[in-house]
Motif scaffolding. Structure first.
Motif, PDB file in Angstrom:
ATOM      1  N   UNK A 112       5.380 116.760   6.845  1.00 22.83           N
ATOM      2  CA  UNK A 112       4.422 117.843   6.668  1.00 22.83           C
ATOM      3  C   UNK A 112       4.402 118.191   5.178  1.00 22.83           C
ATOM      4  N   UNK A 113       3.225 118.105   4.580  1.00 21.99           N
ATOM      5  CA  UNK A 113       3.105 118.380   3.136  1.00 21.99           C
ATOM      6  C   UNK A 113       3.588 119.783   2.778  1.00 21.99           C
ATOM      7  N   UNK A 114       3.300 120.761   3.674  1.00 25.46           N
ATOM      8  CA  UNK A 114       3.737 122.139   3.395  1.00 25.46           C
ATOM      9  C   UNK A 114       5.262 122.195   3.261  1.00 25.46           C
ATOM     10  N   UNK A 115       5.948 121.454   4.150  1.00 27.00           N
ATOM     11  CA  UNK A 115       7.411 121.455   4.103  1.00 27.00           C
ATOM     12  C   UNK A 115       7.894 120.772   2.824  1.00 27.00           C
ATOM     13  N   UNK A 116       7.200 119.720   2.407  1.00 23.80           N
ATOM     14  CA  UNK A 116       7.566 119.018   1.164  1.00 23.80           C
ATOM     15  C   UNK A 116       7.471 119.992  -0.019  1.00 23.80           C
ATOM     16  N   UNK A 117       6.410 120.791  -0.025  1.00 21.39           N
ATOM     17  CA  UNK A 117       6.248 121.775  -1.114  1.00 21.39           C
ATOM     18  C   UNK A 117       7.386 122.792  -1.059  1.00 21.39           C
ATOM     19  N   UNK A 118       7.700 123.272   0.155  1.00 18.54           N
ATOM     20  CA  UNK A 118       8.807 124.247   0.291  1.00 18.54           C
ATOM     21  C   UNK A 118      10.110 123.631  -0.221  1.00 18.54           C
ATOM     22  N   UNK A 119      10.360 122.359   0.134  1.00 19.33           N
ATOM     23  CA  UNK A 119      11.589 121.685  -0.331  1.00 19.33           C
ATOM     24  C   UNK A 119      11.594 121.598  -1.860  1.00 19.33           C
ATOM     25  N   UNK A 120      10.439 121.249  -2.435  1.00 18.45           N
ATOM     26  CA  UNK A 120      10.328 121.116  -3.893  1.00 18.45           C
ATOM     27  C   UNK A 120      10.610 122.441  -4.578  1.00 18.45           C
ATOM     28  N   UNK A 121      10.117 123.524  -3.983  1.00 14.70           N
ATOM     29  CA  UNK A 121      10.350 124.852  -4.567  1.00 14.70           C
ATOM     30  C   UNK A 121      11.818 125.241  -4.454  1.00 14.70           C
ATOM     31  N   UNK A 122      12.431 124.861  -3.327  1.00 17.49           N
ATOM     32  CA  UNK A 122      13.853 125.155  -3.132  1.00 17.49           C
ATOM     33  C   UNK A 122      14.681 124.424  -4.194  1.00 17.49           C
ATOM     34  N   UNK A 123      14.352 123.142  -4.421  1.00 10.26           N
ATOM     35  CA  UNK A 123      15.112 122.339  -5.389  1.00 10.26           C
ATOM     36  C   UNK A 123      14.946 122.847  -6.822  1.00 10.26           C
ATOM     37  N   UNK A 124      13.781 123.406  -7.123  1.00 10.22           N
ATOM     38  CA  UNK A 124      13.523 123.831  -8.503  1.00 10.22           C
ATOM     39  C   UNK A 124      13.751 125.332  -8.713  1.00 10.22           C
ATOM     40  N   UNK A 125      14.223 126.012  -7.658  1.00  6.38           N
ATOM     41  CA  UNK A 125      14.391 127.468  -7.722  1.00  6.38           C
ATOM     42  C   UNK A 125      15.201 127.937  -8.954  1.00  6.38           C
ATOM     43  N   UNK A 126      16.354 127.284  -9.255  1.00  8.40           N
ATOM     44  CA  UNK A 126      17.117 127.759 -10.428  1.00  8.40           C
ATOM     45  C   UNK A 126      16.304 127.660 -11.717  1.00  8.40           C
ATOM     46  N   UNK A 127      15.563 126.568 -11.875  1.00  8.41           N
ATOM     47  CA  UNK A 127      14.743 126.375 -13.071  1.00  8.41           C
ATOM     48  C   UNK A 127      13.621 127.414 -13.130  1.00  8.41           C
ATOM     49  N   UNK A 128      12.987 127.647 -11.964  1.00 11.76           N
ATOM     50  CA  UNK A 128      11.861 128.587 -11.919  1.00 11.76           C
ATOM     51  C   UNK A 128      12.313 129.997 -12.303  1.00 11.76           C
ATOM     52  N   UNK A 129      13.453 130.426 -11.757  1.00 12.54           N
ATOM     53  CA  UNK A 129      13.853 131.813 -12.055  1.00 12.54           C
ATOM     54  C   UNK A 129      14.329 131.936 -13.498  1.00 12.54           C
ATOM     55  N   UNK A 130      15.035 130.891 -13.986  1.00 14.65           N
ATOM     56  CA  UNK A 130      15.495 130.933 -15.376  1.00 14.65           C
ATOM     57  C   UNK A 130      14.303 130.983 -16.342  1.00 14.65           C
ATOM     58  N   UNK A 131      13.213 130.321 -15.961  1.00 19.45           N
ATOM     59  CA  UNK A 131      12.059 130.203 -16.860  1.00 19.45           C
ATOM     60  C   UNK A 131      11.027 131.321 -16.645  1.00 19.45           C
ATOM     61  N   UNK A 132      11.358 132.269 -15.791  1.00 14.27           N
ATOM     62  CA  UNK A 132      10.473 133.390 -15.470  1.00 14.27           C
ATOM     63  C   UNK A 132       9.092 132.913 -15.010  1.00 14.27           C
ATOM     64  N   UNK A 133       9.119 131.933 -14.114  1.00 13.53           N
ATOM     65  CA  UNK A 133       7.866 131.414 -13.560  1.00 13.53           C
ATOM     66  C   UNK A 133       7.761 131.862 -12.103  1.00 13.53           C
ATOM     67  N   UNK A 134       6.620 132.497 -11.810  1.00 14.58           N
ATOM     68  CA  UNK A 134       6.379 133.005 -10.456  1.00 14.58           C
ATOM     69  C   UNK A 134       5.602 131.937  -9.682  1.00 14.58           C
ATOM     70  N   UNK A 135       5.883 131.781  -8.405  1.00 16.03           N
ATOM     71  CA  UNK A 135       5.101 130.789  -7.637  1.00 16.03           C
ATOM     72  C   UNK A 135       4.364 131.467  -6.497  1.00 16.03           C
ATOM     73  N   UNK A 136       3.167 130.981  -6.254  1.00 16.28           N
ATOM     74  CA  UNK A 136       2.355 131.500  -5.150  1.00 16.28           C
ATOM     75  C   UNK A 136       1.953 130.311  -4.290  1.00 16.28           C
ATOM     76  N   UNK A 137       2.195 130.418  -2.980  1.00 13.13           N
ATOM     77  CA  UNK A 137       1.819 129.311  -2.087  1.00 13.13           C
ATOM     78  C   UNK A 137       0.625 129.717  -1.241  1.00 13.13           C
TER      79      UNK A 137
END
Ligand SMILES: Nc1ncnc2c1ncn2[C@@H]1O[C@H](COP(=O)(O)OP(=O)(O)O)[C@@H](O)[C@H]1O
Ligand SMILES: [Mg+2]
Length: 260
Positions: A112-137
């Motif tokens: 399921x592509x939606x699950x792939x996106x969720x997995x990708x966000x989970x894997x990049x979570x430390x980078x996203x929060x460190x870089x002050x990047x907000x995500x909207x799905x």
């Protein structure tokens, strides 16, 4: 966001010096050139990995042998242990490169592509929060599953997220959406980062093309993404505008898959 570039027709303007080539035949030639270049990268990587395996084995073997000697100073045992651990680590990297360059055909699992996106966000979570990047799905909740390789598809989304983060050094926003279009599942990833000028946009899928410093990028991310999308029968395009942002759009066909 007014400019769009189809990754399947890379325009070598500035390389071949003929930006106006647009006939069907020329486009096919360009696609072939692109595929050949990707294959060359794979062969090169496999060749280097293979050559490194021998000397690495020697380093490991001799270091292990030396550490069996009795009555050496403690410092020497500790140094030898470092050599063994570093050689083992290097061997892991070589193994990964060999796996990547063997260009194994993608697995075919129901994903399921939606699950792939969720997995990708989970894997990049430390980078996203460190870089002050907000995500909207913005997910299409009744997106039909597809036949694909979950590991490779995760690599696609992770690469696209990392690029988006690197394009927003002062933080920003990434919007990821999925949709069902006629005949295809669609996924978009949009950032409001520095964007690309036309020359960069036209070259961004080429292997080893990078605008980043040596420790920031290898120029392989998007060519790997492109290869994986193609291996899934899909298509990827990019639209970008300097200082406004970038949107990558991916399509995966609904038909032509075993489960449909
Ligand atoms: N989201 C993005 N925003 C702006 N530029 C991008 C984006 N994604 C890719 N690029 C451009 O495309 C180039 C190639 O990307 P990529 O193949 O992932 O290699 P790398 O990230 O290692 O440079 C980048 O160096 C950058 O110039
Ligand atoms: Mg990248």
């Amino acid at each position: 966001m007014n400019q769009s570039h189809d990754a399947e027709k890379p325009d070598p303007a500035g390389e071949a010096g003929n930006p106006s080539m647009d006939s069907g035949e020329t486009s096919l030639q360009l696609q072939l050139q692109h595929a050949e270049r990707l294959a060359t990268v794979g062969q090169l990587a496999a060749g280097i990995a293979h050559e490194l395996n021998g000397p690495l084995g020697n380093i490991l073997g001799y270091a292990q042998l030396a550490s069996k000697q009795p009555d050496l100073p403690d410092q020497v045992y500790s140094d030898l242990d470092h050599i063994v651990r570093s050689a083992l680590y290097a061997r892991e990297i070589v193994k990964k490169v060999m796996l990547f360059s063997r260009q194994v055909p993608p697995l075919r699992e129901s994903v399921c592509l939606n699950q792939i996106v969720r997995d990708g966000l989970y894997l990049t979570e430390p980078l996203l929060s460190k870089s002050r990047v907000k995500t909207i799905c913005q997910f299409c909740e009744d997106l039909p599953p597809m036949n694909g390789d979950p590991g490779q598809l995760r690599q696609v989304i992770v690469n696209l997220i990392v690029n988006a983060v690197q394009a927003m050094p002062d933080g920003g926003e990434i919007v990821i959406g999925t949709a069902r279009e006629e005949g295809a599942r669609m996924m978009t990833i949009r950032d409001n980062g520095r964007g690309m000028d036309e020359k960069t946009r036209k070259k961004c899928f080429l292997p080893f093309f990078t605008t980043k410093d040596i420790d920031q990028g290898t120029g392989l991310g998007l060519s790997v993404v492109h290869g994986i999308v193609q291996a899934h029968g899909g298509r990827i395009t990019v639209a970008s505008k300097p200082n406004a942002g970038t949107t990558f759009t991916l399509w995966f066909p609904l038909t032509g898959q075993k489960d449909e």
